[in-house]
Structure formats: C-alpha cells, structure tokens
Scaffold this motif. Structure first.
Motif, mmCIF file in Angstrom:
data_model
loop_
_atom_site.group_PDB
_atom_site.id
_atom_site.type_symbol
_atom_site.label_atom_id
_atom_site.label_comp_id
_atom_site.label_asym_id
_atom_site.label_seq_id
_atom_site.Cartn_x
_atom_site.Cartn_y
_atom_site.Cartn_z
ATOM 1 N N HIS A 79 42.484 8.578 13.632
ATOM 2 C CA HIS A 79 42.112 7.871 12.405
ATOM 3 C C HIS A 79 43.371 7.283 11.785
ATOM 4 N N MET A 100 39.915 -0.925 3.339
ATOM 5 C CA MET A 100 39.484 0.457 3.136
ATOM 6 C C MET A 100 38.085 0.501 2.525
ATOM 7 N N SER A 117 35.488 -0.677 5.145
ATOM 8 C CA SER A 117 35.250 0.340 6.176
ATOM 9 C C SER A 117 34.499 1.529 5.594
ATOM 10 N N TRP A 118 34.723 1.810 4.315
ATOM 11 C CA TRP A 118 34.024 2.895 3.641
ATOM 12 C C TRP A 118 32.514 2.599 3.586
ATOM 13 N N ARG A 157 38.498 6.261 8.439
ATOM 14 C CA ARG A 157 38.811 7.035 7.254
ATOM 15 C C ARG A 157 40.310 7.336 7.230
ATOM 16 N N TYR A 158 40.865 7.475 6.028
ATOM 17 C CA TYR A 158 42.297 7.683 5.854
ATOM 18 C C TYR A 158 42.585 9.129 5.467
ATOM 19 N N GLN A 191 41.073 10.607 2.327
ATOM 20 C CA GLN A 191 39.629 10.795 2.361
ATOM 21 C C GLN A 191 39.245 12.104 3.038
ATOM 22 N N TYR A 192 40.079 12.567 3.972
ATOM 23 C CA TYR A 192 39.810 13.850 4.631
ATOM 24 C C TYR A 192 39.970 15.006 3.649
ATOM 25 N N GLU A 240 33.474 13.841 1.170
ATOM 26 C CA GLU A 240 33.572 12.937 2.323
ATOM 27 C C GLU A 240 33.404 13.684 3.649
ATOM 28 N N ILE A 299 32.501 12.168 7.456
ATOM 29 C CA ILE A 299 33.514 12.197 8.515
ATOM 30 C C ILE A 299 33.010 12.978 9.715
#
Length: 617
Positions: A299, A338, A341-342, A367-368, A371-372, A377, A381
């Motif tokens: 990612h 971002m 893609s979200w 995802r960045y 976001q993890y 989220e 994911i």
C-alpha cells in the motif's frame, strides 16, 4: 549515450541539473511584464499560450508514462516481454529537455516574426495546411533522415543512444542527443512555420499539432497494443496513414525496418516494412492471459508516496523514497487522489517482475499509513485484502505475501483472519516474519552478549528475543508491561536470559517505533537495528542506524527499475523476499498468524537463491 558520442551530444543546460528550467526565465519574465504593463485587449495571447503548452506537454507525457507502466504491469497486450532496468530509467530521465528546447524556439519566433504574435484562437484553413505539410514534407523528410541516422557513422555517434532502449516507454520517443533534436525540431516546425508565413496560424491549431506529435510519439513507444482492429476494418487505407505501437516496436527490435514517423506509407513504398508487422499486431491485439505465481500486497505510505510508486514519476521511483521540497507543490493533487481512492478506489497492479520461471506482481491497497491507524477504516481495509486474496486464489496464484501494514496484528492478526475464514485456500499466505527475524539476528555483530529490545512488541520482535535467548544472549527490556507479555512465551531453558531493566543500556538496540526521547538516552555509538518494516527516525549523528530488514536481490531478478519505498536500488524488504523464497521452494504451509517457518531453514534457502544480507542504511 551513443557508443561514440559526436558533436552536440549534450544539452546546453545539462550542468544545471534540476535547475535547468531557469533558461526559460527571461521569456517567462517577459510574459509577466507584458501582463503587468498592458491592458487585457493588448496582451499577446499566443505568447501566453507557450507557457500553457509547456505545462500541458509535461502533464500529457506524464499521463502516458503512468498509463504505459500500469498496462505493462498487468495488460495481456504487452508487446516486448523483456526487462527494463535502472540504467534505462536514468538515461531517459531528461525527457523534458526537448520541451524546454521547443519552448525556446517558439518564444524566439514569437518575439522576432510579426506573423507569430497576436495569433487568432482558431483558423481552420491553417489546420488544413498544417495537416498537408505534415503528411507531405515532414513524413517524407523524416523517413530519409531516420534512415540516414541508421548509417554506421551517424548511428554510432547519435542514434544508438535512442536504440539502447529495446523495451520502450513513452518517453523513449524523445531520448536523443541534442543534435538529433535540432533536426527533429526543424522538421516539425515546417507545418507551424508554414502557417505563420502564410498568415493562417492559430493558437489552437499549433497547440493541437504539438499535442498530435506528442500523442503519436508516446503511443508508438508505449509497449502495449491499444489500437483496435475495427478501425482498420472500417477504413482499410488507415494502415498506411497511422502506425501502431507494435509497428514501431519492431523498429526497436529489428533496427533496419519500419523507419516511418507516424505514417507507414513510405515503408511500403521503399520496401522497408518488416514482414512480421501484421502478425505481431494481431498477436498483440489478441494478447495472452498471464497468471502470476506470486503476488506481493502492499500500500502507499505517505500522501507523497504516490509519486514514488512505479506508476508515478519514473526518476523519483528509481531512487529511495524521501520527502522532496518540490513535492509540496503537488500536495493538492495528492489529497485529491487520496479522496478519490477513498471513494472509488480498488486494489491496483503496481509492477511485474520475474526470477527464473517465477512470475510476480505487486498489488497495492488504495489506503495510506494514517488510514490503517483509523479504527473505523479496518473493516474496509480488510475487505480490500480479502478480495485480493480471493482473486489471487481464483487465478491460481501460489503465494501471496503481505507487505507493510497489511499484516498488522491489530488489523487481521498477521493474516490469521483470512485463514480462519477460508480454510481451503490454495494460495499460501506469507507474512515473512521468519525471514525478517533471520535478517535481524544476522545483523547483530558477532560477540554481542547483550541487546536492548524496546518499542512495539511485534511478532518479529518476540521471535528475535526468543532466538537470542536460545543463543545465550541476554535480552534486556526497559518496559515492564512488555516484559511481562513476553516472559510467558519464553522456553523454560532460556527465560533467565530475558530481563527487565530501565537502567542498563547496551550498545546494540533492537527497535520498533521508538519516540525521539528514547533514542536520545542511548549511549554514544549505539547500533540501532529495526525489527519493523518502517525505518527509525535518525535523531542521533553519533550512533549507527541499520536499514529495515532487507536483502540484496540476485542479478537474475529482472524488470526491477524502481526502489521499494526507502530501500536502496535492487534491495527488497525481508517480508517481500520471504514470499519469493516461499514460491521458489514450493513450501505448502501458510506463514501468518501464530505460524512461523523454521528460521534457519528460511535463511539458508534465501541465501541459496542468491539473496544477500544488507545491514547499514
């Protein structure tokens, strides 16, 4: 560079490096002065359009670069199936030089010729004239100029530089010595200057012609076939008026055929058409489905990291990731990507590499890092990861390795979630913890009898501590709660080697996510060995920081022309290498959740396959 570089090989501003755009400063300042001192009705829009065309050409070329790299990683319509390496990326990193050169020519003509200023927005007769001049003089003169460049004298001094790229990328089209570009610029200026001399020039007409040149150049070198067959069936003469990527690809593999610019007409006339042109086109259009043996699931990390991906900026991706000041200018684009893609994102293919008969792809979750870390989220994911695993299993992929935070314990239990949900998976899921542990253990200097284990207590950290204690090396933990978490996992024969102490500070530290204040309490000369996939922040100049667990890849591993995040060239993270070795060995077990491979077995197999350890950053 050509095999025997001739005069005017180098660009005049080559020594300026990244500051080469300053050569346009006088012209741009002249435009700014005009805007500041004149009323809008008196401003020469054709002068302002030159700057707009510079920006548009850069964006247009970058779109083609990203599209080509994306398609060559996943498309079944790939034409030349060979490796592209760092040497070619470096050689082609100056693709924007020709944009600067062409801009200087346009600015000069605009300033010196009265018919080249205050052009109208559009003139249809000028566009018709440009089309005729291109189809006639330009295509004809280019054909013979190109053939002349393949004569030994000119080829060895100039054109061999272009043909060093067998596997072409869109920007390969403009990678020539300066002298060649002088010739090309003269040819392509014929239609534009022709309309200027006849008073039929227009801003949109000239811009469209430049865009046409860029579009056809990029398409011809993109290395995947995208021209549909129905176009030639509907209008058969089109095969003489428009080339295809497979047509020009043969010129880069056969060298002495298919010399035409964009219209193959003259190759038919002068019998230089490659006999396999039609067959290669039909074969490329039909394509060939390919199933990878291995998928590495990763990612993006920071927002700017999208430019570092192989699909982003080629020259940036070919170097280890670092925050660049000029990337700040792209911040709005990064944020927009971002958000998109979200909302609409799906897993995408980043790259394709090969080792012996092993075919591998890298897929990325949109995802960045930040976001993890968001609790709400995690479900989304995990859905992305689960879909990737199910797709890989359905396509017959043998191994799927989890990279970066895709294997986070708090997210999916290091992949155990998917094994429990799909107990009959044929694809083997690998988190790479055994090899990462082996790399950390082999990074510890010989003769070490004490190490400090601090930071997050990950799967690799725990396995490292247990292995060190089994070797009789004392492992000191400065955090009491983590010490009590790890103590019950220690074998009875080794638990005496695990101790808690907030005062002892040995010279070797195994770290994972430490705060700056914790690094500062280390004694001078401390070795910091990370057990995480993310590099420690270098806050001490009097200490040594090792790289994250990683290994040098063998020379036989091909099509590697981008760096994996912050790692040096031709170096891969241990977690990614573990998946490759798992596939090469044909091991039939999952390595995720609480499962780990035998550390010594994995290490010896990795070395046997040509991977070599790397330690210092």
């Amino acid at each position: 560079m050509a095999s025997r570089p001739g005069p005017l090989t180098h660009w005049p501003w080559e020594r300026l490096g990244s500051f080469k755009y300053v050569v346009l400063a006088p012209w741009v300042l002249r435009s700014v002065h005009m805007i500041a001192t004149k009323e809008w009705k008196d401003i020469d829009l054709s002068n302002l359009a030159i700057f707009v065309s510079i920006v548009w050409r850069i964006v247009h070329n970058q779109i083609w670069i990203s599209l080509s790299r994306f398609q060559n990683a996943r498309s079944k319509h790939r034409i030349v199936d060979r490796s592209l390496e760092f040497e070619q990326v470096d050689r082609e990193s100056n693709w924007d030089d020709q944009i600067i050169f062409n801009a200087i020519i346009l600015y000069t003509i605009n300033a010196l010729h009265p018919n080249a200023s205050y052009l109208p927005i559009w003139r249809a007769d000028g566009v018709v004239l440009m089309s005729l001049l291109h189809m006639g003089p330009v295509e004809f003169l280019y054909y013979w100029f190109h053939r002349a460049l393949h004569h030994h004298f000119l080829y060895s001094r100039y054109h061999s530089h272009h043909h060093a790229s067998i596997v072409t990328e869109p920007i390969t089209s403009v990678i020539h010595p300066f002298a060649e570009h002088v010739g090309y610029s003269f040819l392509f200026s014929i239609p534009m200057f022709g309309t200027v001399l006849t008073g039929t020039g227009s801003i949109l007409g000239i811009t469209l012609y430049i865009t046409y040149i860029d579009f056809m150049n990029n398409m011809g070198h993109c290395n995947f076939e995208l021209v549909p067959q129905w176009m030639f069936k509907v209008f058969p003469p089109l095969k003489y008026l428009m080339y295809t990527p497979s047509f020009h690809s043969l010129h880069h593999t056969q060298f002495r055929t298919n010399y035409s610019l964009f219209m193959p007409f003259y190759d038919y006339i002068y019998s230089t058409m490659d006999k396999s042109t039609d067959d290669l086109y039909e074969k490329s259009v039909e394509g060939k489905e390919e199933t990878p043996d291995l998928v590495h699931l990763t990612h993006p990390t920071t927002l700017q990291s999208i430019y570092h991906l192989r699909l982003g900026f080629a020259s940036v991706a070919s170097k280890p990731y670092s925050n660049k000041w000029y990337m700040i200018l792209m911040w709005p684009v990064a944020w927009l990507s971002m958000v998109l893609s979200w909302i609409y994102g799906s897993t995408f293919t980043v790259e394709r590499i090969t080792l012996k008969k092993l075919k591998m792809q890298t897929w990325a979750i949109p995802r960045y890092n930040f976001q993890y870390g968001l609790t709400w989220e995690r479900e989304a994911i995990n859905d992305f990861i689960e879909k990737a695993i199910v797709e890989a299993d359905g396509r017959g992929v043998k191994v799927l390795s989890l990279g970066l935070l895709n294997q986070a314990k708090e997210l999916n239990g290091s992949g155990e979630l998917y094994i429990q949900k799909y107990p009959k998976l044929r694809v083997r899921i690998v988190d790479g913890s055994s090899l990462a542990t082996a790399v950390v253990l082999n990074s510890i200097p010989p003769g070490t009898n004490q190490v400090l284990l601090c930071g997050s207590l990950s799967k690799v950290s725990c396995a490292t501590a247990i292995a060190l204690c089994q070797k009789g090396i004392q492992v000191i933990m400065p955090r009491k709660h983590e010490y009590h978490m790890l103590k019950p996992q220690m074998p009875d024969s080794t638990d005496n080697f695990l101790t808690f102490s907030s005062k002892q500070t040995p010279q070797v530290w195994i770290v994972d996510g430490l705060a700056d204040s914790e690094y500062r309490r280390a004694p001078k000369g401390t070795l910091f060995i990370p057990s995480s996939q993310f590099p420690p922040k270098k806050v001490r100049k009097d200490c040594t920081y090792y790289t994250t667990p990683a290994m040098k890849i063998p020379e036989t591993l091909g099509n590697v022309h981008s760096c994996e995040n912050w790692l040096p060239r031709r170096v891969m993270s241990a977690w990614r290498v573990a998946g490759i070795v798992h596939a090469l060995e044909g091991w039939n077990m999952h390595e995720c959740g609480g499962n780990m491979m035998d550390i010594e077995k994995v290490w010896s197999a990795t070395i046997r396959h040509g991977f070599l350890p790397i330690t210092q950053a």
